[in-house]
Write a protein that holds these residues in place. Sequence first.
Motif, mmCIF file in Angstrom:
data_model
loop_
_atom_site.group_PDB
_atom_site.id
_atom_site.type_symbol
_atom_site.label_atom_id
_atom_site.label_comp_id
_atom_site.label_asym_id
_atom_site.label_seq_id
_atom_site.Cartn_x
_atom_site.Cartn_y
_atom_site.Cartn_z
ATOM 1 N N MET A 165 0.835 -1.195 0.000
ATOM 2 C CA MET A 165 0.000 0.000 0.000
ATOM 3 C C MET A 165 0.868 1.242 0.000
ATOM 4 S SD MET A 165 -2.915 1.158 2.744
ATOM 5 C CE MET A 165 -2.011 2.383 3.668
ATOM 6 N N GLU A 166 0.680 2.122 -0.983
ATOM 7 C CA GLU A 166 1.506 3.323 -1.097
ATOM 8 C C GLU A 166 0.752 4.579 -0.686
ATOM 9 O OE1 GLU A 166 3.057 3.517 -5.003
ATOM 10 O OE2 GLU A 166 4.213 1.655 -4.831
ATOM 11 N N SER A 167 -0.577 4.567 -0.775
ATOM 12 C CA SER A 167 -1.352 5.761 -0.458
ATOM 13 C C SER A 167 -2.070 5.599 0.879
ATOM 14 C CB SER A 167 -2.376 6.041 -1.564
ATOM 15 O OG SER A 167 -3.251 4.940 -1.689
ATOM 16 N N ILE A 168 -2.378 6.722 1.510
ATOM 17 C CA ILE A 168 -3.092 6.731 2.780
ATOM 18 C C ILE A 168 -4.580 6.494 2.527
ATOM 19 C CG2 ILE A 168 -3.640 8.122 4.809
ATOM 20 C CD1 ILE A 168 -1.117 9.818 4.022
ATOM 21 N N THR A 169 -5.196 5.683 3.356
ATOM 22 C CA THR A 169 -6.633 5.464 3.268
ATOM 23 C C THR A 169 -7.283 5.940 4.560
ATOM 24 O OG1 THR A 169 -6.322 3.507 1.881
ATOM 25 C CG2 THR A 169 -8.458 3.748 2.959
ATOM 26 N N CYS A 170 -8.317 6.747 4.418
ATOM 27 C CA CYS A 170 -9.076 7.234 5.574
ATOM 28 C C CYS A 170 -10.557 7.082 5.243
ATOM 29 C CB CYS A 170 -8.724 8.699 5.856
ATOM 30 S SG CYS A 170 -9.521 9.384 7.329
ATOM 31 N N GLU A 171 -11.229 6.159 5.933
ATOM 32 C CA GLU A 171 -12.613 5.867 5.595
ATOM 33 C C GLU A 171 -13.341 5.222 6.769
ATOM 34 O OE1 GLU A 171 -12.137 3.232 2.298
ATOM 35 O OE2 GLU A 171 -11.703 1.481 3.548
ATOM 36 N N LYS A 172 -14.671 5.190 6.667
ATOM 37 C CA LYS A 172 -15.488 4.520 7.674
ATOM 38 C C LYS A 172 -15.653 3.053 7.297
ATOM 39 C CE LYS A 172 -18.315 8.574 8.882
ATOM 40 N NZ LYS A 172 -19.700 9.101 8.907
ATOM 41 N N ARG A 173 -15.636 2.181 8.318
ATOM 42 C CA ARG A 173 -15.837 0.752 8.100
ATOM 43 C C ARG A 173 -16.672 0.177 9.244
ATOM 44 N NH1 ARG A 173 -9.502 -0.695 6.918
ATOM 45 N NH2 ARG A 173 -9.226 0.817 5.224
ATOM 46 N N SER A 174 -17.336 -0.944 8.949
ATOM 47 C CA SER A 174 -18.060 -1.696 9.968
ATOM 48 C C SER A 174 -17.563 -3.127 9.958
ATOM 49 C CB SER A 174 -19.568 -1.659 9.703
ATOM 50 O OG SER A 174 -20.061 -0.330 9.818
ATOM 51 N N TYR A 175 -17.749 -3.809 11.094
ATOM 52 C CA TYR A 175 -17.207 -5.158 11.244
ATOM 53 C C TYR A 175 -18.295 -6.142 11.640
ATOM 54 C CZ TYR A 175 -12.782 -2.689 11.045
ATOM 55 O OH TYR A 175 -11.737 -1.891 10.634
ATOM 56 N N SER A 176 -18.094 -7.413 11.306
ATOM 57 C CA SER A 176 -19.101 -8.454 11.536
ATOM 58 C C SER A 176 -18.884 -9.148 12.875
ATOM 59 C CB SER A 176 -19.040 -9.490 10.402
ATOM 60 O OG SER A 176 -17.828 -10.213 10.483
ATOM 61 N N ARG A 177 -19.808 -10.048 13.210
ATOM 62 C CA ARG A 177 -19.751 -10.763 14.477
ATOM 63 C C ARG A 177 -18.736 -11.917 14.462
ATOM 64 N NH1 ARG A 177 -24.136 -10.714 18.154
ATOM 65 N NH2 ARG A 177 -25.510 -8.933 17.834
ATOM 66 N N GLU A 178 -18.346 -12.374 13.287
ATOM 67 C CA GLU A 178 -17.408 -13.488 13.200
ATOM 68 C C GLU A 178 -15.983 -12.980 13.417
ATOM 69 O OE1 GLU A 178 -19.624 -12.897 10.580
ATOM 70 O OE2 GLU A 178 -21.075 -14.238 11.556
ATOM 71 N N ARG A 197 -13.579 -8.741 15.964
ATOM 72 C CA ARG A 197 -14.997 -8.894 15.666
ATOM 73 C C ARG A 197 -15.753 -7.805 16.421
ATOM 74 N NH1 ARG A 197 -17.153 -13.949 19.454
ATOM 75 N NH2 ARG A 197 -16.750 -12.908 21.463
ATOM 76 N N SER A 198 -16.997 -7.576 16.034
ATOM 77 C CA SER A 198 -17.863 -6.663 16.765
ATOM 78 C C SER A 198 -19.184 -7.362 17.037
ATOM 79 C CB SER A 198 -18.114 -5.376 15.983
ATOM 80 O OG SER A 198 -18.979 -4.524 16.715
ATOM 81 N N MET A 199 -19.638 -7.297 18.289
ATOM 82 C CA MET A 199 -20.874 -7.968 18.679
ATOM 83 C C MET A 199 -22.077 -7.022 18.675
ATOM 84 S SD MET A 199 -19.985 -11.056 19.010
ATOM 85 C CE MET A 199 -21.430 -11.761 19.814
ATOM 86 N N ASP A 200 -21.875 -5.777 18.254
ATOM 87 C CA ASP A 200 -22.996 -4.844 18.238
ATOM 88 C C ASP A 200 -22.951 -4.003 16.959
ATOM 89 O OD1 ASP A 200 -20.794 -3.228 18.844
ATOM 90 O OD2 ASP A 200 -21.320 -3.073 20.961
ATOM 91 N N ARG A 201 -23.959 -3.196 16.819
ATOM 92 C CA ARG A 201 -23.992 -2.280 15.670
ATOM 93 C C ARG A 201 -22.815 -1.335 15.792
ATOM 94 N NH1 ARG A 201 -29.434 1.053 13.954
ATOM 95 N NH2 ARG A 201 -28.686 1.826 11.934
ATOM 96 N N ASN A 202 -22.033 -1.183 14.718
ATOM 97 C CA ASN A 202 -20.772 -0.466 14.872
ATOM 98 C C ASN A 202 -20.395 0.336 13.627
ATOM 99 O OD1 ASN A 202 -18.511 -2.110 13.208
ATOM 100 N ND2 ASN A 202 -20.040 -3.544 14.003
ATOM 101 N N GLU A 203 -19.568 1.320 13.867
ATOM 102 C CA GLU A 203 -18.970 2.108 12.791
ATOM 103 C C GLU A 203 -17.641 2.649 13.301
ATOM 104 O OE1 GLU A 203 -20.586 5.127 9.434
ATOM 105 O OE2 GLU A 203 -20.832 5.839 11.503
ATOM 106 N N PHE A 204 -16.620 2.531 12.485
ATOM 107 C CA PHE A 204 -15.273 2.951 12.866
ATOM 108 C C PHE A 204 -14.671 3.834 11.788
ATOM 109 C CE2 PHE A 204 -16.124 -0.680 15.395
ATOM 110 C CZ PHE A 204 -15.384 -0.522 16.555
ATOM 111 N N LEU A 205 -13.889 4.794 12.231
ATOM 112 C CA LEU A 205 -13.081 5.575 11.312
ATOM 113 C C LEU A 205 -11.701 4.915 11.288
ATOM 114 C CD1 LEU A 205 -12.648 8.114 9.542
ATOM 115 C CD2 LEU A 205 -11.884 9.284 11.620
ATOM 116 N N ILE A 206 -11.247 4.542 10.111
ATOM 117 C CA ILE A 206 -9.999 3.810 9.959
ATOM 118 C C ILE A 206 -9.001 4.645 9.165
ATOM 119 C CG2 ILE A 206 -8.905 1.695 9.121
ATOM 120 C CD1 ILE A 206 -10.936 1.270 11.386
ATOM 121 N N LEU A 207 -7.793 4.737 9.689
ATOM 122 C CA LEU A 207 -6.699 5.411 8.989
ATOM 123 C C LEU A 207 -5.607 4.381 8.732
ATOM 124 C CD1 LEU A 207 -5.403 8.095 7.955
ATOM 125 C CD2 LEU A 207 -4.400 8.324 10.248
#
Length: 230
Positions: free
Chosen positions: A1-14, A61-71
Amino acid sequence: MESITCEKRSYSREFHSHQHEFGQFLFPLQGSLDIQTKWQEIRLDTDYCFYLPPGFDHNYRSMDRNEFLILDIPSPYLPEETNSMYIGVDQQWASIRYLLLEEARSQGNGSSLADLTRYVTSKLQIARPPSIDYIHKHFKESIGLETLAQIEHYHPAYYSAWFKKKTGKSPKAYISELRLKEAKHLLMSTAWSMSMISGELGFENSSSSTRWFVRCEGIAPQKYRILKNG
């Protein structure tokens, strides 16, 4: 990866397991994320952010409704060696999170995101881990190794080695150094008796604190006060 990524992501229960060649900051916006590494088990919520260095195996994993900002940060932006870091979101980190959110929304000027990322990585190098921050606030009290390890979500067997790598000292020596600095300050700036100073620093009695002071400084506290005050 050469470029920076900044975005929102969500994760599953597994549970998923991987590592990546770049560094990654996770800022919870909603919900929580369970993260497992070799030495840590963390439930990351909105009061904290977490940094994962390159090549660091982790399950999540995430066990609840979630949203994360990832850099996602390419290696050229990172210091030569970094460790995972669990960081409390104070006012400064909340401001950083806000600015990164704006960058994620706008997807505009890449140079501004690069500048912000450089600032984030510089903060990473000087950020004080929560357990060390706890020591600075509570060094006058009795602090157990298990308490400090729990704050960082490390296993106690690993915490001492991590702490020494971080500070160059054992937790016991680090706490003693803070107490000694405060003892010297009180000897110089007050007319308090050793009994009062001992109580302030959490010693059971003035005899034990005097023996400790002599062991550290090679001189009795009363003589230290006389010499330094001229």
